[in-house]
Design a protein around this motif. Structure first.
Motif, PDB file in Angstrom:
ATOM      1  N   PHE A  71       0.829  -1.205   0.000  1.00 35.08           N
ATOM      2  CA  PHE A  71       0.000   0.000   0.000  1.00 35.08           C
ATOM      3  C   PHE A  71       0.862   1.253   0.000  1.00 35.08           C
ATOM      4  CE2 PHE A  71      -2.421   3.316   2.313  1.00 35.08           C
ATOM      5  CZ  PHE A  71      -3.526   3.407   1.483  1.00 35.08           C
ATOM      6  N   THR A  74       0.450   6.571   3.452  1.00 38.17           N
ATOM      7  CA  THR A  74      -0.867   7.200   3.302  1.00 38.17           C
ATOM      8  C   THR A  74      -0.696   8.680   2.991  1.00 38.17           C
ATOM      9  OG1 THR A  74      -1.821   5.641   4.882  1.00 38.17           O
ATOM     10  CG2 THR A  74      -3.073   7.651   4.424  1.00 38.17           C
ATOM     11  N   PRO A  79      -7.752   9.503   2.242  1.00 41.53           N
ATOM     12  CA  PRO A  79      -7.590   8.107   2.664  1.00 41.53           C
ATOM     13  C   PRO A  79      -6.732   7.277   1.720  1.00 41.53           C
ATOM     14  CG  PRO A  79      -9.712   8.397   1.604  1.00 41.53           C
ATOM     15  CD  PRO A  79      -9.082   9.764   1.670  1.00 41.53           C
ATOM     16  N   TYR A  80      -6.290   7.851   0.628  1.00 41.73           N
ATOM     17  CA  TYR A  80      -5.538   7.090  -0.360  1.00 41.73           C
ATOM     18  C   TYR A  80      -4.052   7.062  -0.014  1.00 41.73           C
ATOM     19  CZ  TYR A  80      -9.781   7.692  -3.148  1.00 41.73           C
ATOM     20  OH  TYR A  80     -11.075   7.687  -3.594  1.00 41.73           O
ATOM     21  N   SER A  81      -3.344   6.140  -0.665  1.00 40.15           N
ATOM     22  CA  SER A  81      -1.886   6.147  -0.560  1.00 40.15           C
ATOM     23  C   SER A  81      -1.353   7.248  -1.485  1.00 40.15           C
ATOM     24  CB  SER A  81      -1.305   4.799  -0.979  1.00 40.15           C
ATOM     25  OG  SER A  81      -1.442   4.610  -2.381  1.00 40.15           O
ATOM     26  N   GLN A  84      -1.655   6.138  -5.079  1.00 39.16           N
ATOM     27  CA  GLN A  84      -3.029   6.236  -5.556  1.00 39.16           C
ATOM     28  C   GLN A  84      -3.416   7.691  -5.823  1.00 39.16           C
ATOM     29  OE1 GLN A  84      -5.114   4.285  -2.383  1.00 39.16           O
ATOM     30  NE2 GLN A  84      -4.644   2.219  -3.120  1.00 39.16           N
ATOM     31  N   LYS A 116     -15.944  -9.578  -0.628  1.00 41.27           N
ATOM     32  CA  LYS A 116     -15.603  -8.377   0.127  1.00 41.27           C
ATOM     33  C   LYS A 116     -16.560  -8.104   1.288  1.00 41.27           C
ATOM     34  CE  LYS A 116     -17.943  -5.354  -3.226  1.00 41.27           C
ATOM     35  NZ  LYS A 116     -17.772  -4.198  -4.137  1.00 41.27           N
ATOM     36  N   ASN A 128      -2.638  -4.576   2.378  1.00 40.18           N
ATOM     37  CA  ASN A 128      -3.703  -3.716   2.872  1.00 40.18           C
ATOM     38  C   ASN A 128      -4.897  -3.864   1.941  1.00 40.18           C
ATOM     39  OD1 ASN A 128      -5.391  -1.482   3.616  1.00 40.18           O
ATOM     40  ND2 ASN A 128      -3.604  -0.429   4.470  1.00 40.18           N
ATOM     41  N   LYS A 130      -7.072  -1.908   1.301  1.00 36.63           N
ATOM     42  CA  LYS A 130      -7.353  -0.660   0.574  1.00 36.63           C
ATOM     43  C   LYS A 130      -6.845  -0.718  -0.872  1.00 36.63           C
ATOM     44  CE  LYS A 130      -7.472   2.534   4.515  1.00 36.63           C
ATOM     45  NZ  LYS A 130      -6.856   3.743   5.128  1.00 36.63           N
ATOM     46  N   GLU A 133      -9.709  -2.116  -2.681  1.00 35.51           N
ATOM     47  CA  GLU A 133     -10.761  -1.097  -2.722  1.00 35.51           C
ATOM     48  C   GLU A 133     -10.450  -0.053  -3.803  1.00 35.51           C
ATOM     49  OE1 GLU A 133     -10.853   0.390   1.250  1.00 35.51           O
ATOM     50  OE2 GLU A 133     -11.833  -1.406   2.089  1.00 35.51           O
ATOM     51  N   PHE A 134      -9.181   0.311  -3.900  1.00 33.66           N
ATOM     52  CA  PHE A 134      -8.793   1.288  -4.919  1.00 33.66           C
ATOM     53  C   PHE A 134      -8.903   0.683  -6.315  1.00 33.66           C
ATOM     54  CE2 PHE A 134      -5.466   3.562  -7.416  1.00 33.66           C
ATOM     55  CZ  PHE A 134      -6.077   4.814  -7.402  1.00 33.66           C
TER      56      PHE A 134
END
Length: 331
Positions: A71, A74, A79-81, A84, A116, A128, A130, A133-134
């Motif tokens: 990931f 952050t 909330p993104y890396s 991202q 999910k 992660n 996330k 999710e991304f």
């Protein structure tokens, strides 16, 4: 000549070898890779380092995003890396992006999509959830943002080679279509001009040769010849010697040589310094183009020759020695 700049976006530690391979490939294509670890991003003291990376994307033509199993850090902006957020920034700015997802992550994403909603599932390809999710957002992007899988770095470079070759071919086709469209526009304008000419001659036929002379005068070849040789961007127009002299002095900074040895030409001179020398440019315009009272004589393009308007250049060095060059040199 400026090179296209390609922003390389990914986490660093797990994909540094891929980033190095991609760097070499981009350079071999004649482009400029932009990588934060190589100092290609100019950082300042007023904002967080990632903010400057997002700004750097604005000056790049493309972004290559590589998504692996880590990931990363952050982003401070949501909330993104950071990786991202870099991709989202490029998409928001309308940049061309190429997205590569590691094969293990891609395959596991199918499992994630089906499960999910199940609580407590652990994923092995990512550190992660996330990331998955991304990826949901990424796969939902509109067309025009290609997404590919990769196992090794050569998969990325091979695909980019094909993609950029296709991009270049498409550019050539579009330029060809644009050239054809320009030609059609010119033909349409020419037809319109012919129609206007027929209408003019019909309405002015009672004037005889005067109407023909007015047409020849409006398209006098001296105007186009002066425009090219003086590199003038705008249309030139004058009807007599006085107007021509006024235009040359006011618009082009020429001064008439009143004591010229030229008896067949009007002579105009302009001087300006260039480094350690002085450039002297001389413009000669034939007196045959004008009546005795100074009026411009109508002339068809077929009756024109380059000797009627000449441009000469002389370079005077700082020691006052001079080298004469009497070429037809446009400026």
């Amino acid at each position: 000549m400026a090179k296209p700049r390609i922003f390389v976006s990914s986490t660093y530690f797990d994909l540094r070898t891929v980033r190095d391979d991609l760097d070499r490939f981009i350079r071999s294509m004649g482009f400029e890779p932009v990588r934060h670890e190589r100092g290609h991003v100019s950082y300042g003291k007023d904002d967080a380092p990632e903010t400057y990376a997002y700004r750097e994307i604005e000056s790049c033509e493309m972004l290559v995003c590589i998504i692996g199993g880590r990931f990363g850090s952050t982003s401070k902006e949501g909330p993104y890396s950071i990786t991202q957020k870099e991709l989202k920034t490029a998409l928001e700015r309308g940049k061309q992006v190429y997205i590569f997802v590691e094969e293990s992550v891609h395959h596991e994403h199918r499992y994630y999509a089906a499960n999910k909603s199940v609580v407590g599932i652990k994923y092995t390809a990512v550190d992660n959830v996330k990331i998955h999710e991304f990826l949901e957002e990424i796969y939902a992007l509109p067309k025009g943002n290609p997404i590919f899988q990769f196992g090794v770095s050569s998969d990325i470079t091979s695909m980019l080679s094909e993609q950029w070759a296709g991009l270049f071919q498409r550019l050539l086709v579009e330029n060809s279509i644009r050239s054809h469209a320009t030609l059609i526009d010119e033909l349409q304008r020419s037809l319109q001009t012919v129609g206007q000419l027929v209408q003019f001659l019909t309405e002015e036929k009672g004037k005889g040769d005067k109407a023909i002379n007015e047409i020849l005068f409006a398209s006098h070849p001296i105007f186009e010849d002066l425009r090219k040789k003086l590199r003038n961007k705008y249309r030139i127009y004058f009807s007599n010697v006085a107007e021509m002299k006024e235009w040359l002095e006011a618009a082009k900074s020429f001064e008439e040589e009143l004591f010229s040895m030229e008896t067949e030409y009007y002579e105009f001179v302009k001087e300006y310094p260039v480094r350690n020398r002085v450039e002297i440019q001389t413009l000669l315009i034939s007196r045959q183009l004008f009546e005795d009272d100074g009026r411009l004589i109508p002339r068809a393009p077929g009756d024109w020759n380059d000797q009627l308007v000449q441009v000469r250049r002389e370079t005077k060095k700082s020691d006052n020695s001079a080298t004469n060059i009497e070429d037809e040199i446009p400026f």
